[in-house]
Structures are given as C-alpha cells and as structure tokens.
Design a protein around this motif. Sequence first.
Motif, PDB file in Angstrom:
ATOM      1  N   ALA A  13     -32.511   8.882 -26.945  1.00 23.51           N
ATOM      2  CA  ALA A  13     -32.399  10.210 -26.416  1.00 23.51           C
ATOM      3  C   ALA A  13     -32.044  10.402 -25.444  1.00 23.51           C
ATOM      4  O   ALA A  13     -31.316  11.306 -24.818  1.00 23.51           O
ATOM      5  N   TRP A  14     -31.422   9.033 -24.262  1.00 26.83           N
ATOM      6  CA  TRP A  14     -30.263   8.657 -23.439  1.00 26.83           C
ATOM      7  C   TRP A  14     -29.296   9.439 -23.755  1.00 26.83           C
ATOM      8  O   TRP A  14     -28.205  10.208 -23.166  1.00 26.83           O
ATOM      9  N   ASP A  54     -26.616  24.565 -19.558  1.00 29.68           N
ATOM     10  CA  ASP A  54     -27.350  24.059 -18.730  1.00 29.68           C
ATOM     11  C   ASP A  54     -28.025  22.999 -20.205  1.00 29.68           C
ATOM     12  O   ASP A  54     -27.849  21.983 -20.165  1.00 29.68           O
ATOM     13  N   LEU A  55     -28.533  23.380 -20.933  1.00 34.08           N
ATOM     14  CA  LEU A  55     -28.862  23.575 -22.017  1.00 34.08           C
ATOM     15  C   LEU A  55     -28.451  21.967 -22.792  1.00 34.08           C
ATOM     16  O   LEU A  55     -28.441  21.293 -23.083  1.00 34.08           O
ATOM     17  N   ILE A  56     -27.155  22.620 -22.496  1.00 34.44           N
ATOM     18  CA  ILE A  56     -25.524  21.298 -23.308  1.00 34.44           C
ATOM     19  C   ILE A  56     -25.341  20.708 -21.930  1.00 34.44           C
ATOM     20  O   ILE A  56     -25.354  19.589 -22.112  1.00 34.44           O
ATOM     21  N   ALA A  57     -24.671  21.260 -21.188  1.00 28.94           N
ATOM     22  CA  ALA A  57     -24.240  20.591 -19.963  1.00 28.94           C
ATOM     23  C   ALA A  57     -24.954  19.100 -18.675  1.00 28.94           C
ATOM     24  O   ALA A  57     -24.226  19.236 -17.963  1.00 28.94           O
ATOM     25  N   CYS A  58     -26.485  19.661 -19.166  1.00 31.93           N
ATOM     26  CA  CYS A  58     -26.937  19.076 -18.027  1.00 31.93           C
ATOM     27  C   CYS A  58     -27.892  17.884 -18.849  1.00 31.93           C
ATOM     28  O   CYS A  58     -29.153  18.092 -19.902  1.00 31.93           O
ATOM     29  N   SER A  63     -31.781  15.963 -21.859  1.00 37.22           N
ATOM     30  CA  SER A  63     -33.168  15.461 -23.042  1.00 37.22           C
ATOM     31  C   SER A  63     -34.241  15.465 -23.394  1.00 37.22           C
ATOM     32  O   SER A  63     -35.340  15.036 -23.983  1.00 37.22           O
ATOM     33  N   VAL A  64     -34.706  16.766 -22.435  1.00 37.88           N
ATOM     34  CA  VAL A  64     -36.535  17.046 -22.941  1.00 37.88           C
ATOM     35  C   VAL A  64     -35.968  17.448 -24.462  1.00 37.88           C
ATOM     36  O   VAL A  64     -36.725  17.522 -25.200  1.00 37.88           O
ATOM     37  N   GLY A  69     -36.962  17.108 -30.538  1.00 37.57           N
ATOM     38  CA  GLY A  69     -36.496  16.943 -32.063  1.00 37.57           C
ATOM     39  C   GLY A  69     -36.617  15.401 -32.389  1.00 37.57           C
ATOM     40  O   GLY A  69     -37.051  15.149 -33.674  1.00 37.57           O
ATOM     41  N   LEU A  70     -36.221  14.106 -31.025  1.00 38.81           N
ATOM     42  CA  LEU A  70     -36.357  13.172 -31.494  1.00 38.81           C
ATOM     43  C   LEU A  70     -37.924  13.142 -31.980  1.00 38.81           C
ATOM     44  O   LEU A  70     -38.378  12.078 -32.837  1.00 38.81           O
TER      45      LEU A  70
END
Length: 119
Positions: A13-14, A54-58, A63-64, A69-70
């Motif tokens: 995930a990271w 921000d959901l993409i660039a942060c 990660s949340v 998803g994982l």
Amino acid sequence: MSLSIFFYLGLAAWRLASLLANEDGPWMIFKRLRQQAEKWCNKYRFCRELGLYDLIACEWCNSVWIGIGLTILYLWVGETILYLALPLAFSTVAIIIKYIVQILQSAQQFLETKDKSTE
C-alpha cells in the motif's frame, strides 16, 4: 489475516501510494494521471470542492483508498493477493535499505570530517 500478510499488504500500500503521488512511473503514467487530475480540478468545480486532486497527489490521502482497495481484494481473493503485493513490498524494502545505507554513509562522512577537524 495473519500479521505477515498485514505487513506485506502494508508495504505494498505504501509503495502504490508513493508511486501514485510522487513518481513518474513507467511511461510517465503516474505523472500524466496527476496532471489530468489537476486539469479536471481546475476545470470542474465539483472536483475542486471534493479535493479529488489530493486523492491522487497526496500519499497520505491516497494510501487510505489504496488500503481499502487492498482490503477488499484480500476479502475477495484471499491470500492470492500476495502475488500482487509481494513485488511491491519487496520494492519498498529495497527503498528502505537504500535510505538506511545513505544515512550510514552520511554518518560515516560526518564522523570522518569531525575526526579530521579535531586533529
């Protein structure tokens, strides 16, 4: 979920979060995705108000969602998800090792410089 699977999925995930937020990626895919998200958020009010860029660039933000998803994939396919997660987890470990080596080299250079200045 065993602790080892949790650990592998956490590393994966990271890595995914970092790839998406910070790196260009193969064929510039992540960079283009961030650029497109920025264009949408400049063009569409709903995108700006929801902070979708921000959901993409942060990586703290994405990660949340990647973790969710994982988790869903784990519940759906079980331990088979490790075939996806392990390469990403190994990549994370390689990055951690790189930074540890850099820190050790910096510490060694600092100590050598300090020793030369006290002579």
